[in-house]
Each structure stands twice: as C-alpha cells, then as structure tokens.
Design a protein around this motif. Structure first.
Motif, short mmCIF file in Angstrom:
data_model
loop_
_atom_site.label_atom_id
_atom_site.label_comp_id
_atom_site.label_asym_id
_atom_site.label_seq_id
_atom_site.Cartn_x
_atom_site.Cartn_y
_atom_site.Cartn_z
N THR A 196 0.83 -1.22 0.00
CA THR A 196 0.00 0.00 0.00
C THR A 196 0.86 1.26 0.00
OG1 THR A 196 -0.13 -0.09 2.40
CG2 THR A 196 -1.98 -1.04 1.18
N PHE A 197 0.20 2.36 -0.20
CA PHE A 197 0.83 3.67 -0.39
C PHE A 197 0.07 4.64 0.53
CE2 PHE A 197 0.52 7.50 -3.31
CZ PHE A 197 1.84 7.86 -3.20
N PRO A 198 0.75 5.18 1.57
CA PRO A 198 0.04 6.03 2.51
C PRO A 198 -0.25 7.41 1.91
CG PRO A 198 2.35 5.75 3.18
CD PRO A 198 2.19 5.06 1.87
N MET A 199 -1.45 7.89 2.10
CA MET A 199 -1.85 9.18 1.51
C MET A 199 -3.05 9.67 2.29
SD MET A 199 -1.10 11.00 -1.27
CE MET A 199 -1.79 12.02 -2.57
N ASN A 200 -3.04 10.95 2.62
CA ASN A 200 -4.17 11.57 3.31
C ASN A 200 -4.64 10.76 4.54
OD1 ASN A 200 -4.00 13.29 1.17
ND2 ASN A 200 -6.04 12.93 0.37
N HIS A 201 -3.68 10.29 5.34
CA HIS A 201 -3.99 9.52 6.54
C HIS A 201 -4.74 8.23 6.25
CE1 HIS A 201 -2.70 12.95 8.87
NE2 HIS A 201 -3.48 13.71 8.12
N ASN A 202 -4.56 7.71 5.06
CA ASN A 202 -5.22 6.46 4.71
C ASN A 202 -4.29 5.70 3.77
OD1 ASN A 202 -7.19 4.44 4.18
ND2 ASN A 202 -8.82 5.94 4.46
N PHE A 203 -4.78 4.62 3.17
CA PHE A 203 -3.93 3.81 2.32
C PHE A 203 -4.54 3.60 0.94
CE2 PHE A 203 -2.95 2.70 6.68
CZ PHE A 203 -1.59 2.98 6.69
N PHE A 204 -3.66 3.69 -0.05
CA PHE A 204 -4.04 3.45 -1.44
C PHE A 204 -3.17 2.32 -1.98
CE2 PHE A 204 -5.91 7.46 -0.53
CZ PHE A 204 -7.00 7.58 -1.39
N PRO A 205 -3.52 1.77 -3.14
CA PRO A 205 -2.73 0.66 -3.68
C PRO A 205 -1.27 1.08 -3.93
CG PRO A 205 -4.87 0.78 -4.79
CD PRO A 205 -4.74 2.02 -3.95
N GLY A 206 -0.33 0.24 -3.49
CA GLY A 206 1.09 0.53 -3.64
C GLY A 206 1.68 -0.13 -4.87
N ALA A 207 3.00 0.08 -5.07
CA ALA A 207 3.67 -0.47 -6.25
C ALA A 207 3.56 -1.99 -6.31
CB ALA A 207 5.14 -0.05 -6.25
N GLY A 208 3.51 -2.63 -5.16
CA GLY A 208 3.38 -4.09 -5.14
C GLY A 208 2.08 -4.56 -5.77
N SER A 209 1.07 -3.70 -5.76
CA SER A 209 -0.21 -4.09 -6.37
C SER A 209 -0.11 -4.11 -7.89
CB SER A 209 -1.34 -3.16 -5.91
OG SER A 209 -1.14 -1.86 -6.41
N ILE A 210 0.97 -3.54 -8.43
CA ILE A 210 1.21 -3.58 -9.89
C ILE A 210 2.01 -4.83 -10.26
CG2 ILE A 210 2.16 -2.32 -11.88
CD1 ILE A 210 -0.13 -0.81 -10.37
N SER A 211 3.07 -5.13 -9.49
CA SER A 211 3.91 -6.29 -9.84
C SER A 211 3.30 -7.60 -9.35
CB SER A 211 5.31 -6.13 -9.26
OG SER A 211 5.28 -6.02 -7.85
N PHE A 212 2.52 -7.54 -8.28
CA PHE A 212 2.01 -8.77 -7.68
C PHE A 212 1.16 -9.61 -8.64
CE2 PHE A 212 0.64 -11.10 -3.79
CZ PHE A 212 1.92 -11.29 -3.31
N PRO A 213 0.19 -9.03 -9.35
CA PRO A 213 -0.57 -9.86 -10.28
C PRO A 213 0.32 -10.49 -11.36
CG PRO A 213 -1.17 -7.53 -10.49
CD PRO A 213 -0.34 -7.66 -9.27
N LEU A 214 1.37 -9.79 -11.78
CA LEU A 214 2.28 -10.35 -12.79
C LEU A 214 3.06 -11.53 -12.21
CD1 LEU A 214 3.47 -7.01 -14.35
CD2 LEU A 214 2.14 -8.79 -15.51
N ALA A 215 3.44 -11.41 -10.93
CA ALA A 215 4.12 -12.52 -10.27
C ALA A 215 3.18 -13.72 -10.18
CB ALA A 215 4.59 -12.09 -8.88
N TYR A 216 1.92 -13.46 -9.89
CA TYR A 216 0.90 -14.52 -9.79
C TYR A 216 0.69 -15.18 -11.15
CZ TYR A 216 -3.82 -16.39 -8.64
OH TYR A 216 -4.93 -17.16 -8.42
N MET A 217 0.64 -14.37 -12.20
CA MET A 217 0.40 -14.91 -13.55
C MET A 217 1.57 -15.73 -14.06
SD MET A 217 -1.25 -11.73 -15.66
CE MET A 217 -1.39 -10.28 -14.63
N THR A 218 2.78 -15.30 -13.76
CA THR A 218 3.97 -15.94 -14.34
C THR A 218 4.64 -16.92 -13.38
OG1 THR A 218 5.43 -14.18 -13.51
CG2 THR A 218 4.47 -13.87 -15.71
N GLY A 219 4.29 -16.87 -12.11
CA GLY A 219 4.97 -17.71 -11.13
C GLY A 219 6.40 -17.25 -10.87
#
Lengths: 312, 312
Positions: A196-219
């Motif tokens: 996650t990515f902290p912003m405005n005292h809350n959390f938004f999707p972080g860089a891992g949310s971009i690479s993670f699905p690719l890791a899942y798809m490719t193993g």
C-alpha cells in the motif's frame, strides 16, 4: 526478541540516541509526510539533526517521482534539501539496470509500468524504454491488441526487462503487454513491492499491487530494488561512503524500513508511529522485524532542541 | 499417485469411458474454444454426447459474460445450446450473494470490479451494485478522489461486499475504492481466481490478477465462487440434480477444472491438452491434481462416432 526502547519524552535517552549516529536514513511517506501533509515539527527536527552535524538522506520506495521531482516536493513543503540527499527506488532501479544488469543492445529496452519519475531516472542513465506514460498505452484493449499481443506482432522485440513501479494509470492493456514480455523471457524488476501507499492519513494501492498480479500470472517473483532490498543499501553505501555502524534507519514500516536497516547491519533502527505499523505489530509473535528504538512521531527526537538551546 | 488413462485413438476405451457417465461438465476456454476460435470437431463431439443421451453443462470461470451473453457466443460459433446448460462464475456469484450471503438493506450493495456479465447476473437476482461498467469509474484518479476516498466522503456507505472478476477496464481509481471498502469491512468475493485467461492461443491476465493485488493489500483472501470452489459444485448439483458418481468434469486446467472435479467427488475427470496444462504438469511431483483420463483434444472422444454409426 529484545523489545525496542521508547524515546518519546525521555530527553536523556534521546541525546544518547543521537550521539550514537552520524547518518540518518529517513523514509518519507508516513515519517516526514502523509501525501502532501507534512507532520508537525519535522522541519525543526531535520534542522536539529543537521545542526548537530548529522547527515540526512531521504530513502523512499515511492517511484512516482524522480530525484528532481522530489526536490520540488521538499522545497514546496518548506523542507530544505538537495537532490544529493534524495535516494528513491526509481533511481535505485535505473542504477541497477545500467550498472549491474547491463543488457546488450538491441535487446536492452525496458517496458515500464509506472510514472514519469521512473522514466526520468532511466533517461538520466541513458536506458531506452517503452510503455510508462506513453499515451498510446493509456486506453482500452482492442480486438487488434488481443491478436497482436498474442502473436507478438504488436510487441517490441527489443524489450529485455519489465520494470514495475507504482502506476496510477495501470490498465489491462499494459498488464497484457508486461505478461507477454515476461513470458518471452524479459527480466522482471520492481522498483519496490510495498502493498500500500500512505496518503491523506489512509492507504491506497502501492507499487506491489502492480507487480504482484504479474508474479501470480507468471509464477516469477520480481527483483525488488527498493527497501528492504539490500541492492538499495549497497547503492546508498557506495554513494555516501557511510559507516553502517553509525547509521540509523528511520521508518514506519517493519517489512520495508526496519527490515532494511536490520538486514543492512546498521547501527540502529528507529520506528515512528505516524505511518503503517503500530507497536502491536512488532510485539506480535510473527513480527517481520523489531526496531531498536521507537517514538510516537519523528519530531519527538527533536524535543531536545529546546532543552539544548536553553542549556547552551 | 495413479497416472491418468490416455484415450486418444483407443475406441474401445473411449466407449467404455462414455458409458460410465450421464453428465459431462465442460469447461469452455481451452476446451471448446480459445477466444473466438472453436476447436475442430467440437460441435460433432457435443452432438455425439447428446445422441447418446448425455447431459452437457458448460461450466466456465469466465465472468465477463452472463448466461444470455454466453448463449449468443455459442450460437454465433455454431454450437447449439441454451441458457439452462450454461453455468458461469458470474451466475454462481450472484446466486451466492442472493441466497447465501443475504446481506440486509441498506448495507447490501456490491462494489463490482468486472464487466457487464457480472452486472447482468446481479440484476437477475435483484442485487444492488455500484462500480462495474459505470463510466464514472473509467477515468484517472484526481486530487478530489485522493481526498474523498481517504476520508470516505466519496464512498457509498451501503456497500457491504466487493466482488472481483475479470475487469478489462481495471484502473487505479477502482482498485482504490475496492481497497477502502474492504478496509471498512466489506465481504471479499471473487468470481474466480484464475491467474490467466486463454485467448488467441496465448494468455492474458485473468480474474485473479484483479483480486490478487487486493488480497495482498488487505491480507484477506477472497471467497472464490468459480472452479475449484465447491460452492459452485453445490449450486450445479442443486440445479441439475445430477448423480456425482456418473458425472465427469472435462477441462484443461489442473488447479481449477480437475481439482474441482476431484474435490467434488465426481465419478471422473478428463483433461484435454488444448489449453493451459500439459502432461508434464500432472506428472510433476507437486502436481496440484491428477486427472483420471486425458485426450489430446475434446474431439478425440468423438472419434467413436463414425465407428458407432458404421456399426449401426
């Protein structure tokens, strides 16, 4: 495991803590600021550190900005610094690609999932790239794409590496391209894998949310070039010639900042409670890392300033 | 583990195989077709099965289409069927939400990450939803969004569930909304968690690539309502009143189709080699599931047709 020492409000302990270090590596999001909100007392605390001869380096996993763009942010928020004090994961990635990966032309292009910060750092190291902020990738997938991506006719044969950072314009078309490049053998790098990515005292999707699905798809797991990757620590040490024993990592995340400092065998780690992790997280039996010290907020270590000045 | 019996070209074995079952649950992508390409001989094979009194049910994890939309695809590709024979993960999800989850108004809205197929099935069960194909979510994130999502003012207080399927229009704005709803306690469902989606003899990001980053961000796994989830098998059994012992699951994926059939205690499972998995995958020591039978392609079990007709 030893529990960390709590410094907030304990002036003697803070002075002792400060005397142990020459260099402070400071995480930004959750430590210095949250989004565009600078935490109270941070500017004065940085002044105190510098007035005591400490070197401050901002070490951030946020890849959306280049060092130049970060400098603008710091300046705009009233925090004096310079590009030499800023070390981001986009910069770390560019250094890794140009100086360690060293792919040979023509198959040395980088397919970028990310923002201009990554592109600027790649440019500064003369690394060719495609994707990124290119408007031709900011659209829906079309029937021609399904065909051309699948048969390879729409792919760039010179791509040898996929670099995934935080991409605020992520879409299915880009993910489809990245998947194909990885299936064709491209090296898989990530600026960082923060969930996650902290912003405005809350959390938004972080860089891992971009690479993670690719890791899942490719193993295949990406090599991450942000904290806690020691590739980043090595680059920082090389650049600043620091003495690890007299260096302290300051951060809010156990799995990136604190782990980074501990695995880098730094003299100390300081957790702040203004970001992701709380005391319960390192007290848990399965804590990913336990800091040596902690404070409620960064400015708590500046609470000696008044006292020192009164004494001087 | 026992290795599967290879049926291709063995007419006696195929006849014996067909005699063991009354119902064939057939996966679509990678079995019947790849994208818009129908595999050769499939229509004739389905005719053969029906001519022998077998019930055929198309069981697909693809959530982009509703049963009605699937029917159009089948008809357009020259495959005779009807909506009653089609069982998709969007339908399975809608059934789960309306008949098992049964959230009470007003907090019973579903935030959808997905295409019209999901929306149509939710509508058919009178389930209120937001997100999905709504054009107001198909755009870049703005400064107002960062603020309003973080403080909740832009969130719908009635959302009690996040349903993630394959979304060809996935973007950062939708992921940010979904993350916040989950952080606020919404139930996390996925139509299915297939990592990839077969198309044009290649692979594209699957529905799992939409839910996976959210699972990573929240540390929470979605309840998946497609194969191999037994929630889907229970729904199929309830609808078709089938005898599991005389039912065979036919598919190309070990981790969805074959696992689904084995865990559902069906009388048999048949793997085809026209999709994701190959022989080496079930022969591996860590194979996720091993089919009871396999053929090179679905039409191989129709190779008895000529023979049978000649005999008759």
């Amino acid at each position: 495991m030893a529990q960390p020492k709590y410094l907030t409000g304990d002036i003697a302990a803070i002075n002792e803590f400060l005397d142990r270090f020459d260099v402070f590596l400071l995480d930004c999001d959750g430590v210095i600021w949250s989004g565009d909100h600078v935490f109270e007392g941070v500017v004065e605390t940085l002044e105190l550190l510098r007035s005591r001869g400490k070197k401050t380096v901002f070490v951030t996993n946020n890849s959306t900005k280049s060092r130049e763009e970060y400098l603008k942010k710091f300046t705009g928020l009233g925090i004096p610094t310079n590009t030499e004090e800023i070390f981001g994961s986009a910069y770390s990635s560019a250094i890794y690609i140009s100086r360690i990966l060293k792919q040979e032309a023509p198959r040395n292009k980088v397919f970028v999932l990310g923002e201009a910060g990554i592109e600027n750092e790649l440019r500064s190291e003369n690394i060719p790239f495609v994707g990124g902020t290119d408007p031709s990738f900011r659209r829906d997938i079309t029937p021609e794409d399904w065909t051309g991506i699948a048969d390879g006719s729409l792919l760039d044969p010179d791509v040898g590496c996929v670099l995934a950072g935080l991409d605020l314009h992520i879409n299915y078309l880009k993910l489809s391209h990245a998947l194909q490049y990885l299936r064709r053998g491209a090296v898989f790098l990530a600026t960082n894998v923060d969930s996650t990515f902290p912003m405005n005292h809350n959390f938004f999707p972080g860089a891992g949310s971009i690479s993670f699905p690719l890791a899942y798809m490719t193993g295949q797991q990406p090599l991450a070039l942000g904290k806690p990757s020691q590739a980043m620590m090595d680059a920082i040490e090389g650049k600043f010639q620091l003495d690890r024993a007299r260096t302290c990592m300051v951060g809010d995340r156990l799995n990136t900042d604190i782990k980074f400092g501990i695995e880098g065998k730094l003299g100390g780690t300081l957790a702040v409670l203004t970001g992701v992790n709380k005391q319960a997280d390192w007290e848990a039996a399965d804590a990913v890392a336990v800091p040596a010290f902690y404070v409620d907020k960064l400015s708590d270590i500046g609470a000696v300033a008044h006292d020192s000045m009164q004494r001087s």
